[in-house]
Design a protein around this motif. Structure first.
Motif, PDB file in Angstrom:
ATOM      1  N   LEU A  93      -2.485 -12.425 -11.066  1.00  0.00           N
ATOM      2  CA  LEU A  93      -2.186 -12.445  -9.562  1.00  0.00           C
ATOM      3  C   LEU A  93      -0.916 -11.451  -9.483  1.00  0.00           C
ATOM      4  CD1 LEU A  93      -2.257 -16.176  -8.941  1.00  0.00           C
ATOM      5  CD2 LEU A  93      -3.863 -14.732  -8.280  1.00  0.00           C
TER       6      LEU A  93
ATOM      7  N   ARG B 280       1.192 -17.365  -1.661  1.00  0.00           N
ATOM      8  CA  ARG B 280       1.224 -16.340  -2.737  1.00  0.00           C
ATOM      9  C   ARG B 280       2.423 -15.578  -2.608  1.00  0.00           C
ATOM     10  NH1 ARG B 280      -4.434 -14.936  -4.960  1.00  0.00           N
ATOM     11  NH2 ARG B 280      -5.720 -16.889  -4.931  1.00  0.00           N
TER      12      ARG B 280
ATOM     13  N   LEU C 173       1.986 -11.584  -6.628  1.00  0.00           N
ATOM     14  CA  LEU C 173       2.945 -12.448  -5.649  1.00  0.00           C
ATOM     15  C   LEU C 173       3.737 -11.649  -5.115  1.00  0.00           C
ATOM     16  CD1 LEU C 173       3.502 -15.549  -8.238  1.00  0.00           C
ATOM     17  CD2 LEU C 173       1.609 -15.225  -6.579  1.00  0.00           C
TER      18      LEU C 173
END
Length: 150
Positions: free
Chosen positions: A7, A53, A9
């Motif tokens: 991911l 996020r 962020l």
């Protein structure tokens, strides 16, 4: 996040990566956050991942020496809550059912390697189970005992 995920962020300092390709998730470097806020190496911090996020770092305040207040601070919960609410907060923080017994909660923190929280919970186990304050026996200084040592 599931094993194998990667991911990015969002943060005020640009994207922050987190990858779960090993035994547990791992963050990319957080050095820029530490430098920005002049956070020293021995400072306890939370790495906050929000539902939107986004990412940030939050410094944990100085610990007071009060086992309950310190343990709550280490899990990110404000102090000043009653025993039952504290027990539920400790359980929820490690994703145990709210009605988990204190001994299971202590074991959960030990299993996670969070011995500082587990030790504090052990110290205040009676309080968390009953809501009754822990009575500490005050030891009086015996002058004759001190003189015997001299």
């Amino acid at each position: 996040m599931a094993y194998g995920d990667k991911l990015q962020l969002a943060s005020e300092l640009g994207d922050q990566s987190i990858n779960w390709t090993g035994t547990q998730p791992a963050f990319g470097t957080i050095r820029r956050f530490l430098l920005k806020d002049d956070i020293s190496a021995d400072t306890e911090v939370f790495l906050r991942i929000r539902d939107d996020r986004s990412f940030d770092i939050e410094v944990i305040g100085e610990l007071s020496g009060d086992p309950l207040a310190d343990a709550l601070a280490l899990i990110g919960v404000p102090s000043g809550i009653a025993a039952e609410e504290a027990r539920r907060a400790f359980a929820a923080a490690i994703q145990l059912p709210e009605d988990s017994p204190v001994v299971s909660i202590i074991g959960g923190y030990r299993d996670r390697g969070e011995s500082d929280v587990a030790d504090s919970l052990t110290t205040m186990r009676h309080y968390l189970e009953t809501g009754e304050p822990i009575e500490r026996e005050a030891k009086a200084t015996d002058v004759h005992g001190i003189l015997d040592l001299l």
